[in-house]
Scaffold this active site. Sequence first.
Site, PDB file in Angstrom:
ATOM      1  N   HIS A 101      91.433  30.603  55.510  1.00  0.00           N
ATOM      2  CA  HIS A 101      89.962  31.770  56.241  1.00  0.00           C
ATOM      3  C   HIS A 101      88.981  32.145  55.263  1.00  0.00           C
ATOM      4  CE1 HIS A 101      93.608  33.084  58.437  1.00  0.00           C
ATOM      5  NE2 HIS A 101      92.367  33.349  59.950  1.00  0.00           N
ATOM      6  N   ASP A 104      90.504  34.057  52.901  1.00  0.00           N
ATOM      7  CA  ASP A 104      91.259  33.827  51.356  1.00  0.00           C
ATOM      8  C   ASP A 104      90.852  33.251  50.729  1.00  0.00           C
ATOM      9  OD1 ASP A 104      92.480  35.001  53.922  1.00  0.00           O
ATOM     10  OD2 ASP A 104      93.072  32.474  54.583  1.00  0.00           O
ATOM     11  N   GLU A 232      92.492  29.155  69.465  1.00  0.00           N
ATOM     12  CA  GLU A 232      94.316  29.646  68.516  1.00  0.00           C
ATOM     13  C   GLU A 232      94.212  30.169  69.851  1.00  0.00           C
ATOM     14  OE1 GLU A 232      95.120  29.367  64.881  1.00  0.00           O
ATOM     15  OE2 GLU A 232      96.461  31.175  65.620  1.00  0.00           O
ATOM     16  N   ASP A 307     104.949  39.082  66.120  1.00  0.00           N
ATOM     17  CA  ASP A 307     104.475  37.934  65.706  1.00  0.00           C
ATOM     18  C   ASP A 307     104.887  37.601  64.097  1.00  0.00           C
ATOM     19  OD1 ASP A 307     103.647  35.075  65.856  1.00  0.00           O
ATOM     20  OD2 ASP A 307     101.545  35.904  65.151  1.00  0.00           O
ATOM     21  N   ASP A 309     105.857  35.364  61.921  1.00  0.00           N
ATOM     22  CA  ASP A 309     104.955  34.476  61.948  1.00  0.00           C
ATOM     23  C   ASP A 309     106.925  33.734  60.821  1.00  0.00           C
ATOM     24  OD1 ASP A 309     102.795  33.957  62.384  1.00  0.00           O
ATOM     25  OD2 ASP A 309     101.929  35.695  60.985  1.00  0.00           O
ATOM     26  N   ASP A 339     101.634  28.072  59.377  1.00  0.00           N
ATOM     27  CA  ASP A 339     100.658  29.664  59.751  1.00  0.00           C
ATOM     28  C   ASP A 339     102.042  29.889  59.780  1.00  0.00           C
ATOM     29  OD1 ASP A 339     100.253  31.413  59.578  1.00  0.00           O
ATOM     30  OD2 ASP A 339      98.669  31.378  61.930  1.00  0.00           O
TER      31      ASP A 339
HETATM   32  C1  XUL Z   1      97.147  35.455  64.347  1.00  0.00           C
HETATM   33  C2  XUL Z   1      97.211  33.949  63.327  1.00  0.00           C
HETATM   34  C3  XUL Z   1      95.992  33.668  62.650  1.00  0.00           C
HETATM   35  C4  XUL Z   1      95.453  32.021  62.097  1.00  0.00           C
HETATM   36  C5  XUL Z   1      93.461  31.998  62.188  1.00  0.00           C
HETATM   37  O1  XUL Z   1      98.445  35.539  64.829  1.00  0.00           O
HETATM   38  O2  XUL Z   1      97.828  32.941  64.272  1.00  0.00           O
HETATM   39  O3  XUL Z   1      96.630  33.563  61.722  1.00  0.00           O
HETATM   40  O4  XUL Z   1      95.910  31.032  62.942  1.00  0.00           O
HETATM   41  O5  XUL Z   1      93.218  33.090  62.209  1.00  0.00           O
HETATM   42 CO    CO Z   2      98.224  30.813  63.610  1.00  0.00          CO
END
Ligand code: XUL
Ligand code: CO
Length: 435
Positions: A101, A104, A232, A307, A309, A339
Amino acid sequence: MSDYFQSIAKVEFEGKDTRNPLAFKYYNPKQKVLEKTIEDHLRMAVCYWHTFNWPGNDPFGGQTFLRPWMDHQDAIHQATDKMENAFSFFDKLDIPYFCFHDVDIAPEGNNFNETELIQKKIVDLISKKLETSKVKLLWGTANLFSHRRYMAGAATNPNPEIFQYAAAQVKMCIENTHYLGGQNYVLWGGREGYETILNTNMKQEFDQLGRFLSLVAEHKHKIGFKGNLLIEPKPHEPTKHQYDFDSANVFAFLQKYGLEKEFKLNIEVNHAILAKHSFEHEIAYALANDIFGSIDINRGDYLVGWDTDQFPNNTEELLLPFYYLFKNQGLGSGGLNMDAKIRRQSIDPEDLFYAHIGAMDTCARTLLAVERMINDGSYEDFLQKRYENWTHDKELMSSTSLEGIYEKVKSENINPQPQSGRQEYLENLLNSFIE
Ligand code: XUL
Ligand code: CO
Protein backbone atom coordinates in the site's frame (compact mmCIF):
# COMPACT_ATOMS: atom_id res chain seq x y z
CA MET A 1 21.38 0.37 7.78
CA SER A 2 20.84 -2.20 10.52
CA ASP A 3 20.46 -5.58 8.79
CA TYR A 4 17.78 -7.22 10.89
CA PHE A 5 18.12 -10.44 8.89
CA GLN A 6 21.92 -10.59 9.17
CA SER A 7 22.01 -13.94 10.94
CA ILE A 8 19.99 -15.70 8.23
CA ALA A 9 21.53 -17.13 5.07
CA LYS A 10 19.88 -17.31 1.66
CA VAL A 11 17.12 -19.92 1.79
CA GLU A 12 17.86 -22.93 -0.42
CA PHE A 13 15.81 -25.90 -1.59
CA GLU A 14 16.95 -29.05 0.26
CA GLY A 15 14.11 -31.49 -0.40
CA LYS A 16 11.37 -32.92 1.77
CA ASP A 17 13.59 -34.94 4.09
CA THR A 18 15.69 -32.01 5.27
CA ARG A 19 15.64 -31.18 8.97
CA ASN A 20 16.80 -27.63 8.28
CA PRO A 21 13.84 -25.38 9.17
CA LEU A 22 15.32 -22.56 7.12
CA ALA A 23 15.34 -24.54 3.85
CA PHE A 24 12.59 -25.27 1.33
CA LYS A 25 11.21 -28.80 1.30
CA TYR A 26 8.97 -28.59 -1.79
CA TYR A 27 9.54 -25.12 -3.23
CA ASN A 28 12.28 -25.82 -5.76
CA PRO A 29 11.98 -22.62 -7.83
CA LYS A 30 13.52 -23.92 -11.06
CA GLN A 31 11.85 -27.36 -11.05
CA LYS A 32 9.55 -27.85 -14.03
CA VAL A 33 5.95 -28.77 -13.29
CA LEU A 34 3.28 -28.78 -16.01
CA GLU A 35 5.69 -27.17 -18.49
CA LYS A 36 6.71 -24.20 -16.35
CA THR A 37 8.94 -23.71 -13.34
CA ILE A 38 7.38 -23.78 -9.88
CA GLU A 39 8.46 -20.18 -9.41
CA ASP A 40 6.78 -19.06 -12.65
CA HIS A 41 3.57 -20.91 -11.84
CA LEU A 42 3.16 -19.70 -8.28
CA ARG A 43 4.33 -16.08 -8.64
CA MET A 44 4.54 -15.72 -4.87
CA ALA A 45 4.69 -12.32 -3.26
CA VAL A 46 5.65 -10.92 0.15
CA CYS A 47 3.26 -8.29 1.44
CA TYR A 48 4.92 -5.20 2.85
CA TRP A 49 2.26 -4.31 5.40
CA HIS A 50 2.10 -7.41 7.56
CA THR A 51 5.74 -8.37 7.18
CA PHE A 52 7.45 -5.00 7.72
CA ASN A 53 4.87 -2.59 9.15
CA TRP A 54 2.67 -4.53 11.52
CA PRO A 55 3.98 -4.12 15.10
CA GLY A 56 2.20 -7.17 16.56
CA ASN A 57 -0.65 -5.30 18.24
CA ASP A 58 -4.09 -6.79 18.97
CA PRO A 59 -7.21 -5.24 20.56
CA PHE A 60 -5.78 -5.94 24.02
CA GLY A 61 -2.16 -4.94 23.65
CA GLY A 62 0.34 -3.02 21.59
CA GLN A 63 3.62 -3.65 19.88
CA THR A 64 5.44 -6.92 20.46
CA PHE A 65 7.80 -6.78 17.48
CA LEU A 66 10.94 -4.71 18.05
CA ARG A 67 12.16 -4.25 14.50
CA PRO A 68 15.09 -1.81 14.41
CA TRP A 69 13.52 0.43 11.75
CA MET A 70 10.45 0.98 13.92
CA ASP A 71 12.52 2.89 16.50
CA HIS A 72 13.73 5.74 14.32
CA GLN A 73 12.31 9.14 15.20
CA ASP A 74 12.66 10.49 11.68
CA ALA A 75 9.90 9.09 9.46
CA ILE A 76 11.95 9.13 6.26
CA HIS A 77 14.81 7.35 7.97
CA GLN A 78 12.26 4.79 9.19
CA ALA A 79 10.94 4.28 5.66
CA THR A 80 14.38 3.91 4.04
CA ASP A 81 15.72 1.56 6.71
CA LYS A 82 12.55 -0.53 6.43
CA MET A 83 12.97 -0.63 2.65
CA GLU A 84 16.62 -1.76 2.89
CA ASN A 85 15.58 -4.54 5.26
CA ALA A 86 12.64 -5.49 3.07
CA PHE A 87 14.94 -5.96 0.09
CA SER A 88 17.38 -7.97 2.20
CA PHE A 89 14.42 -10.21 3.13
CA PHE A 90 13.24 -10.51 -0.50
CA ASP A 91 16.71 -11.47 -1.68
CA LYS A 92 17.30 -14.05 1.05
CA LEU A 93 13.92 -15.64 0.39
CA ASP A 94 14.55 -15.43 -3.36
CA ILE A 95 10.96 -14.28 -3.74
CA PRO A 96 9.88 -13.15 -7.23
CA TYR A 97 7.27 -10.53 -6.17
CA PHE A 98 6.11 -8.14 -3.46
CA CYS A 99 3.02 -5.96 -2.91
CA PHE A 100 2.45 -2.71 -1.01
CA HIS A 101 0.00 0.00 0.00
CA ASP A 102 1.23 3.56 -0.50
CA VAL A 103 1.34 4.19 3.26
CA ASP A 104 3.36 1.01 3.89
CA ILE A 105 6.39 2.26 2.04
CA ALA A 106 6.33 5.89 3.20
CA PRO A 107 4.63 7.98 5.89
CA GLU A 108 1.90 10.52 5.09
CA GLY A 109 2.81 14.21 5.21
CA ASN A 110 0.70 17.03 6.67
CA ASN A 111 -1.23 17.51 3.46
CA PHE A 112 -1.63 15.90 0.04
CA ASN A 113 1.25 17.78 -1.58
CA GLU A 114 3.67 16.80 1.18
CA THR A 115 2.54 13.17 1.01
CA GLU A 116 3.09 13.14 -2.73
CA LEU A 117 6.68 14.40 -2.36
CA ILE A 118 7.49 11.81 0.32
CA GLN A 119 5.97 9.00 -1.78
CA LYS A 120 7.98 10.08 -4.81
CA LYS A 121 11.20 10.06 -2.82
CA ILE A 122 10.70 6.49 -1.55
CA VAL A 123 9.31 5.25 -4.87
CA ASP A 124 12.51 6.49 -6.55
CA LEU A 125 14.62 4.62 -3.99
CA ILE A 126 12.57 1.45 -4.55
CA SER A 127 13.00 1.85 -8.28
CA LYS A 128 16.80 1.89 -7.79
CA LYS A 129 16.64 -1.23 -5.60
CA LEU A 130 14.58 -3.04 -8.25
CA GLU A 131 17.44 -2.60 -10.72
CA THR A 132 19.70 -4.93 -8.73
CA SER A 133 17.17 -7.29 -7.14
CA LYS A 134 15.26 -10.13 -8.76
CA VAL A 135 12.03 -9.13 -7.00
CA LYS A 136 9.27 -7.38 -8.99
CA LEU A 137 6.10 -5.57 -8.01
CA LEU A 138 3.02 -7.81 -8.29
CA TRP A 139 0.65 -5.02 -7.32
CA GLY A 140 0.32 -1.71 -5.58
CA THR A 141 -2.71 -0.32 -3.78
CA ALA A 142 -3.77 2.82 -1.94
CA ASN A 143 -4.71 2.62 1.71
CA LEU A 144 -8.11 4.36 1.78
CA PHE A 145 -9.15 3.08 5.19
CA SER A 146 -6.63 3.75 8.00
CA HIS A 147 -6.58 7.54 8.24
CA ARG A 148 -9.44 9.09 10.25
CA ARG A 149 -10.58 11.06 7.20
CA TYR A 150 -11.73 7.71 5.80
CA MET A 151 -13.70 6.55 8.85
CA ALA A 152 -16.98 6.76 6.89
CA GLY A 153 -15.48 5.37 3.70
CA ALA A 154 -13.51 6.82 0.80
CA ALA A 155 -15.46 6.62 -2.49
CA THR A 156 -18.71 6.07 -0.57
CA ASN A 157 -18.15 8.89 1.94
CA PRO A 158 -21.02 11.39 2.33
CA ASN A 159 -18.43 14.16 1.98
CA PRO A 160 -17.42 14.72 -1.69
CA GLU A 161 -14.09 16.24 -0.58
CA ILE A 162 -13.12 12.86 0.82
CA PHE A 163 -14.11 11.20 -2.45
CA GLN A 164 -11.78 13.66 -4.21
CA TYR A 165 -8.92 13.13 -1.77
CA ALA A 166 -9.22 9.36 -2.25
CA ALA A 167 -9.36 9.74 -6.04
CA ALA A 168 -6.20 11.88 -5.99
CA GLN A 169 -4.51 9.28 -3.78
CA VAL A 170 -5.40 6.49 -6.22
CA LYS A 171 -4.13 8.54 -9.16
CA MET A 172 -0.80 8.97 -7.39
CA CYS A 173 -0.60 5.33 -6.35
CA ILE A 174 -1.54 3.79 -9.70
CA GLU A 175 1.04 6.02 -11.40
CA ASN A 176 3.71 4.98 -8.88
CA THR A 177 2.73 1.34 -9.36
CA HIS A 178 3.04 1.78 -13.13
CA TYR A 179 6.41 3.52 -12.76
CA LEU A 180 7.71 0.62 -10.66
CA GLY A 181 6.63 -1.91 -13.29
CA GLY A 182 3.70 -3.18 -11.18
CA GLN A 183 1.76 -5.97 -12.88
CA ASN A 184 -1.65 -5.23 -11.34
CA TYR A 185 -3.39 -2.56 -9.28
CA VAL A 186 -5.66 -3.60 -6.39
CA LEU A 187 -8.67 -1.93 -4.80
CA TRP A 188 -9.85 -3.54 -1.62
CA GLY A 189 -13.15 -2.08 -0.35
CA GLY A 190 -11.64 -0.87 2.95
CA ARG A 191 -14.46 1.08 4.62
CA GLU A 192 -16.77 1.10 1.59
CA GLY A 193 -19.82 -0.21 3.39
CA TYR A 194 -21.74 0.87 6.46
CA GLU A 195 -22.13 0.38 10.19
CA THR A 196 -25.79 1.34 10.40
CA ILE A 197 -28.41 1.89 7.74
CA LEU A 198 -29.79 4.67 9.97
CA ASN A 199 -27.26 7.16 8.60
CA THR A 200 -26.74 5.61 5.15
CA ASN A 201 -28.14 6.33 1.68
CA MET A 202 -27.22 3.10 -0.04
CA LYS A 203 -28.22 4.05 -3.58
CA GLN A 204 -26.20 7.25 -3.38
CA GLU A 205 -23.16 5.35 -2.07
CA PHE A 206 -23.40 2.72 -4.84
CA ASP A 207 -23.42 5.45 -7.49
CA GLN A 208 -20.40 7.10 -5.89
CA LEU A 209 -18.49 3.81 -5.87
CA GLY A 210 -19.46 3.09 -9.48
CA ARG A 211 -18.26 6.56 -10.49
CA PHE A 212 -15.01 6.15 -8.55
CA LEU A 213 -14.21 2.83 -10.24
CA SER A 214 -15.01 4.29 -13.67
CA LEU A 215 -12.57 7.13 -13.01
CA VAL A 216 -9.85 4.66 -12.05
CA ALA A 217 -10.44 2.55 -15.18
CA GLU A 218 -10.39 5.65 -17.38
CA HIS A 219 -7.10 6.77 -15.86
CA LYS A 220 -5.52 3.36 -16.25
CA HIS A 221 -6.00 3.60 -20.01
CA LYS A 222 -4.90 7.21 -20.11
CA ILE A 223 -1.50 6.43 -18.60
CA GLY A 224 -1.08 3.21 -20.62
CA PHE A 225 -1.04 0.90 -17.60
CA LYS A 226 -1.42 -2.58 -19.05
CA GLY A 227 -1.88 -4.49 -15.78
CA ASN A 228 -5.22 -5.68 -14.45
CA LEU A 229 -7.32 -3.62 -12.08
CA LEU A 230 -8.40 -5.95 -9.29
CA ILE A 231 -11.14 -5.69 -6.69
CA GLU A 232 -10.71 -7.71 -3.50
CA PRO A 233 -14.04 -8.92 -2.05
CA LYS A 234 -14.55 -9.17 1.71
CA PRO A 235 -17.90 -9.55 3.50
CA HIS A 236 -17.35 -7.86 6.88
CA GLU A 237 -14.59 -6.08 8.76
CA PRO A 238 -13.95 -3.26 9.17
CA THR A 239 -17.58 -2.29 8.39
CA LYS A 240 -20.49 -4.48 9.36
CA HIS A 241 -21.78 -4.56 5.76
CA GLN A 242 -18.97 -4.35 3.20
CA TYR A 243 -20.27 -3.52 -0.30
CA ASP A 244 -17.77 -5.85 -2.00
CA PHE A 245 -19.18 -8.83 -0.09
CA ASP A 246 -18.02 -11.69 -2.33
CA SER A 247 -17.15 -12.47 -5.95
CA ALA A 248 -20.78 -12.72 -7.06
CA ASN A 249 -21.68 -9.45 -5.40
CA VAL A 250 -18.74 -7.62 -7.00
CA PHE A 251 -19.54 -9.09 -10.42
CA ALA A 252 -23.14 -7.88 -10.18
CA PHE A 253 -21.97 -4.42 -9.12
CA LEU A 254 -19.49 -4.20 -11.99
CA GLN A 255 -22.15 -5.23 -14.50
CA LYS A 256 -24.57 -2.61 -13.19
CA TYR A 257 -22.00 0.12 -13.86
CA GLY A 258 -20.76 -1.38 -17.15
CA LEU A 259 -17.32 -2.15 -15.67
CA GLU A 260 -17.19 -5.95 -15.90
CA LYS A 261 -14.52 -5.84 -18.61
CA GLU A 262 -12.36 -3.36 -16.70
CA PHE A 263 -11.93 -5.15 -13.37
CA LYS A 264 -11.01 -8.62 -12.26
CA LEU A 265 -10.90 -10.10 -8.76
CA ASN A 266 -8.22 -10.51 -6.17
CA ILE A 267 -9.63 -13.39 -4.14
CA GLU A 268 -8.45 -13.80 -0.56
CA VAL A 269 -8.80 -17.23 1.03
CA ASN A 270 -10.12 -16.21 4.42
CA HIS A 271 -12.39 -13.52 2.99
CA ALA A 272 -14.15 -16.37 1.18
CA ILE A 273 -14.58 -18.24 4.46
CA LEU A 274 -15.87 -15.13 6.24
CA ALA A 275 -18.52 -14.85 3.48
CA LYS A 276 -19.53 -18.42 4.36
CA HIS A 277 -18.15 -19.72 1.08
CA SER A 278 -15.19 -21.95 0.49
CA PHE A 279 -12.07 -20.68 -1.27
CA GLU A 280 -12.74 -23.11 -4.14
CA HIS A 281 -16.23 -21.66 -4.53
CA GLU A 282 -14.84 -18.16 -5.02
CA ILE A 283 -12.19 -19.35 -7.48
CA ALA A 284 -14.66 -21.47 -9.45
CA TYR A 285 -17.11 -18.55 -9.57
CA ALA A 286 -14.47 -16.14 -10.83
CA LEU A 287 -13.23 -18.59 -13.49
CA ALA A 288 -16.76 -19.39 -14.64
CA ASN A 289 -17.43 -15.68 -15.18
CA ASP A 290 -14.01 -14.76 -16.57
CA ILE A 291 -13.15 -12.37 -13.76
CA PHE A 292 -10.31 -14.21 -12.04
CA GLY A 293 -7.32 -11.96 -11.42
CA SER A 294 -5.09 -12.88 -8.48
CA ILE A 295 -4.99 -14.40 -4.99
CA ASP A 296 -4.24 -13.29 -1.44
CA ILE A 297 -3.15 -16.57 0.03
CA ASN A 298 -3.70 -16.93 3.76
CA ARG A 299 -5.96 -18.81 6.12
CA GLY A 300 -8.26 -17.99 9.01
CA ASP A 301 -8.84 -19.81 12.25
CA TYR A 302 -11.87 -22.08 12.42
CA LEU A 303 -12.53 -21.13 16.03
CA VAL A 304 -12.69 -17.38 15.54
CA GLY A 305 -14.84 -15.39 13.16
CA TRP A 306 -12.47 -12.60 12.17
CA ASP A 307 -9.67 -12.14 9.71
CA THR A 308 -6.66 -13.70 11.42
CA ASP A 309 -4.55 -13.56 8.23
CA GLN A 310 -2.42 -16.63 8.97
CA PHE A 311 0.12 -18.12 6.61
CA PRO A 312 -1.25 -21.07 4.59
CA ASN A 313 -0.07 -24.49 5.76
CA ASN A 314 -2.71 -26.90 4.55
CA THR A 315 -2.32 -28.58 1.17
CA GLU A 316 -5.67 -30.37 1.37
CA GLU A 317 -7.49 -27.05 1.57
CA LEU A 318 -5.67 -25.61 -1.42
CA LEU A 319 -5.79 -28.62 -3.72
CA LEU A 320 -9.14 -28.08 -5.41
CA PRO A 321 -8.78 -24.32 -5.97
CA PHE A 322 -5.25 -24.83 -7.31
CA TYR A 323 -6.55 -27.61 -9.56
CA TYR A 324 -9.17 -25.30 -11.07
CA LEU A 325 -6.52 -22.67 -11.69
CA PHE A 326 -3.68 -24.74 -13.04
CA LYS A 327 -5.93 -27.03 -15.06
CA ASN A 328 -7.13 -23.88 -16.80
CA GLN A 329 -5.24 -20.66 -17.35
CA GLY A 330 -3.02 -20.63 -14.24
CA LEU A 331 -2.45 -17.37 -12.42
CA GLY A 332 -1.82 -15.30 -15.57
CA SER A 333 -0.50 -11.90 -14.52
CA GLY A 334 -1.81 -12.50 -10.99
CA GLY A 335 0.08 -14.23 -8.23
CA LEU A 336 -0.07 -15.59 -4.71
CA ASN A 337 0.35 -12.68 -2.35
CA MET A 338 1.04 -13.82 1.19
CA ASP A 339 -1.37 -11.36 2.82
CA ALA A 340 -0.59 -13.04 6.12
CA LYS A 341 0.97 -12.15 9.41
CA ILE A 342 2.94 -14.12 11.93
CA ARG A 343 1.48 -14.44 15.42
CA ARG A 344 2.30 -11.70 17.88
CA GLN A 345 4.44 -14.01 20.01
CA SER A 346 6.63 -14.84 16.99
CA ILE A 347 9.00 -11.98 17.66
CA ASP A 348 12.30 -13.08 16.08
CA PRO A 349 13.61 -12.46 12.56
CA GLU A 350 13.65 -16.20 11.82
CA ASP A 351 9.92 -16.39 12.61
CA LEU A 352 9.28 -14.29 9.49
CA PHE A 353 11.32 -16.78 7.48
CA TYR A 354 9.63 -19.87 8.93
CA ALA A 355 6.24 -18.39 8.01
CA HIS A 356 7.12 -17.55 4.42
CA ILE A 357 9.07 -20.78 3.84
CA GLY A 358 6.14 -22.82 5.15
CA ALA A 359 3.68 -20.97 2.93
CA MET A 360 5.82 -21.32 -0.18
CA ASP A 361 6.37 -25.01 0.55
CA THR A 362 2.64 -25.56 1.05
CA CYS A 363 1.85 -23.91 -2.28
CA ALA A 364 4.56 -25.86 -4.12
CA ARG A 365 3.44 -29.12 -2.51
CA THR A 366 -0.10 -28.40 -3.67
CA LEU A 367 1.06 -27.63 -7.20
CA LEU A 368 2.89 -30.97 -7.30
CA ALA A 369 -0.31 -32.71 -6.21
CA VAL A 370 -2.21 -30.85 -8.95
CA GLU A 371 0.28 -32.15 -11.50
CA ARG A 372 -0.38 -35.72 -10.32
CA MET A 373 -4.11 -35.09 -10.45
CA ILE A 374 -3.94 -33.76 -14.02
CA ASN A 375 -1.66 -36.57 -15.22
CA ASP A 376 -3.90 -39.16 -13.61
CA GLY A 377 -6.99 -37.71 -15.29
CA SER A 378 -9.61 -39.67 -13.34
CA TYR A 379 -11.07 -36.60 -11.65
CA GLU A 380 -11.48 -34.82 -14.98
CA ASP A 381 -13.01 -37.98 -16.48
CA PHE A 382 -15.53 -38.11 -13.68
CA LEU A 383 -16.62 -34.52 -14.22
CA GLN A 384 -16.82 -34.95 -17.97
CA LYS A 385 -18.91 -38.10 -17.70
CA ARG A 386 -21.27 -36.44 -15.22
CA TYR A 387 -22.21 -33.79 -17.79
CA GLU A 388 -21.64 -35.90 -20.89
CA ASN A 389 -25.29 -36.22 -21.91
CA TRP A 390 -25.51 -32.49 -22.42
CA THR A 391 -23.15 -32.86 -25.39
CA HIS A 392 -25.74 -35.11 -27.08
CA ASP A 393 -28.60 -32.80 -26.24
CA LYS A 394 -27.51 -29.55 -27.89
CA GLU A 395 -31.00 -28.37 -28.94
CA LEU A 396 -32.00 -28.06 -25.28
CA MET A 397 -29.73 -25.04 -24.93
CA SER A 398 -30.81 -23.43 -28.20
CA SER A 399 -33.66 -24.37 -30.48
CA THR A 400 -36.36 -26.06 -28.44
CA SER A 401 -39.32 -24.61 -26.47
CA LEU A 402 -41.06 -25.57 -23.27
CA GLU A 403 -43.84 -27.06 -25.40
CA GLY A 404 -41.30 -29.00 -27.52
CA ILE A 405 -39.73 -30.44 -24.38
CA TYR A 406 -43.16 -31.39 -23.06
CA GLU A 407 -44.01 -33.25 -26.28
CA LYS A 408 -40.67 -35.06 -26.22
CA VAL A 409 -41.04 -36.20 -22.59
CA LYS A 410 -44.46 -37.64 -23.48
CA SER A 411 -43.66 -39.20 -26.84
CA GLU A 412 -40.30 -40.73 -25.79
CA ASN A 413 -41.61 -41.65 -22.36
CA ILE A 414 -38.60 -39.98 -20.69
CA ASN A 415 -38.25 -41.41 -17.20
CA PRO A 416 -34.91 -40.27 -15.68
CA GLN A 417 -33.19 -42.28 -12.95
CA PRO A 418 -31.08 -40.57 -10.22
CA GLN A 419 -27.33 -41.27 -10.15
CA SER A 420 -24.84 -41.18 -7.30
CA GLY A 421 -22.95 -37.90 -6.80
CA ARG A 422 -19.95 -39.95 -5.57
CA GLN A 423 -18.79 -37.36 -3.07
CA GLU A 424 -16.88 -39.77 -0.81
CA TYR A 425 -15.21 -41.42 -3.78
CA LEU A 426 -14.06 -38.00 -4.97
CA GLU A 427 -12.83 -36.94 -1.53
CA ASN A 428 -10.72 -40.09 -1.26
CA LEU A 429 -9.46 -39.63 -4.80
CA LEU A 430 -8.25 -36.10 -4.10
CA ASN A 431 -6.48 -37.13 -0.91
CA SER A 432 -4.57 -39.77 -2.84
CA PHE A 433 -2.68 -37.12 -4.84
CA ILE A 434 -1.06 -35.48 -1.82
CA GLU A 435 2.47 -36.69 -1.08
C1 XUL B 1 -7.76 -6.59 4.24
C2 XUL B 1 -6.90 -7.00 3.13
C3 XUL B 1 -6.04 -5.93 2.57
C4 XUL B 1 -5.94 -5.94 1.08
C5 XUL B 1 -5.17 -4.77 0.51
O1 XUL B 1 -8.47 -7.63 4.80
O2 XUL B 1 -6.88 -8.14 2.76
O3 XUL B 1 -4.78 -6.02 3.16
O4 XUL B 1 -5.32 -7.10 0.63
O5 XUL B 1 -5.68 -3.56 0.88
CO1 CO C 1 -5.89 -9.02 1.16
